[in-house]
Design an enzyme around this catalytic site. Sequence first.
Site, short mmCIF file in Angstrom:
data_model
loop_
_atom_site.label_atom_id
_atom_site.label_comp_id
_atom_site.label_asym_id
_atom_site.label_seq_id
_atom_site.Cartn_x
_atom_site.Cartn_y
_atom_site.Cartn_z
N GLU A 92 -14.60 35.22 -46.48
CA GLU A 92 -15.82 34.52 -46.87
C GLU A 92 -15.68 33.81 -48.21
O GLU A 92 -16.31 32.77 -48.44
CB GLU A 92 -17.00 35.50 -46.92
CG GLU A 92 -17.42 36.07 -45.58
CD GLU A 92 -18.09 35.05 -44.67
OE1 GLU A 92 -18.70 34.10 -45.21
OE2 GLU A 92 -18.00 35.19 -43.45
N GLU A 101 -21.58 29.20 -51.77
CA GLU A 101 -21.14 28.38 -50.64
C GLU A 101 -20.89 26.94 -51.10
O GLU A 101 -21.60 26.42 -51.96
CB GLU A 101 -22.23 28.40 -49.56
CG GLU A 101 -21.86 27.73 -48.27
CD GLU A 101 -22.92 27.91 -47.19
OE1 GLU A 101 -22.73 27.37 -46.09
OE2 GLU A 101 -23.94 28.58 -47.46
#
Length: 231
Positions: A92, A101
């Site tokens: 991730e 992100e």
Amino acid sequence: MATHLRVSIIILWLALALSCLSICCGAVGDIATQDFFNGILSAATDGCAGKTFYTYTDFINGANSFSSFGTTGSSDDNKREIAAFFANVAHETSNLCYVEEIAKSDYCDSSNTQYPCAPGQQYYGRGPLQLTGNANYGAAGTYLGADLLNNPGLVPQDDLTSWKTAIWFWNVNSNCHTAITSGQGFGATIQAINGAIECNGGNTDQVNDRISNYTNYCNQFGVDPGSNLSC
């Protein structure tokens, strides 16, 4: 003299009992050592925000806030769970490189009335497992005692909170913890974290990256990865 001797014996007995408890139940730090953590972090690209944000101490303190994390079942179960957790974390975050992100979006579910989106806030992925969506921020904040719904930016600002959100998702908000401790296999953790996009042929390369991380870490811990690795 006899009193001092009895006190000494009691202290020795307590020390031995605590030692046995540590050996039997294990401790997360005995498996995920500083060297193991640094090994993941060293693979991150130089200049990554995560290089100076994520710390081993905050991971351990976060893990200790969830008594069953990495301590449930046999020693092999513990090793597999920690390997599985970090396999997904490494995927991730690109080896603890990213704190937020890259492709940011609101990720606001306006139909959620329990945790309605706060004005001006975005709920894109943040932290070791990229906590996403107002429902997750709201529920994690309620559990941890932090107003993450109105202040999701706390996750990439406070490392301990960041680790706690990841372990909360793993242990409380999904079946990741029980998937490993009950023998369902690593594939179930992928399904829980990003199954709708990656599993059942959705993105085989992403799945294989997670599996590669997992088998690598299991090898480092000296434990068989088990079955049902894919999803």
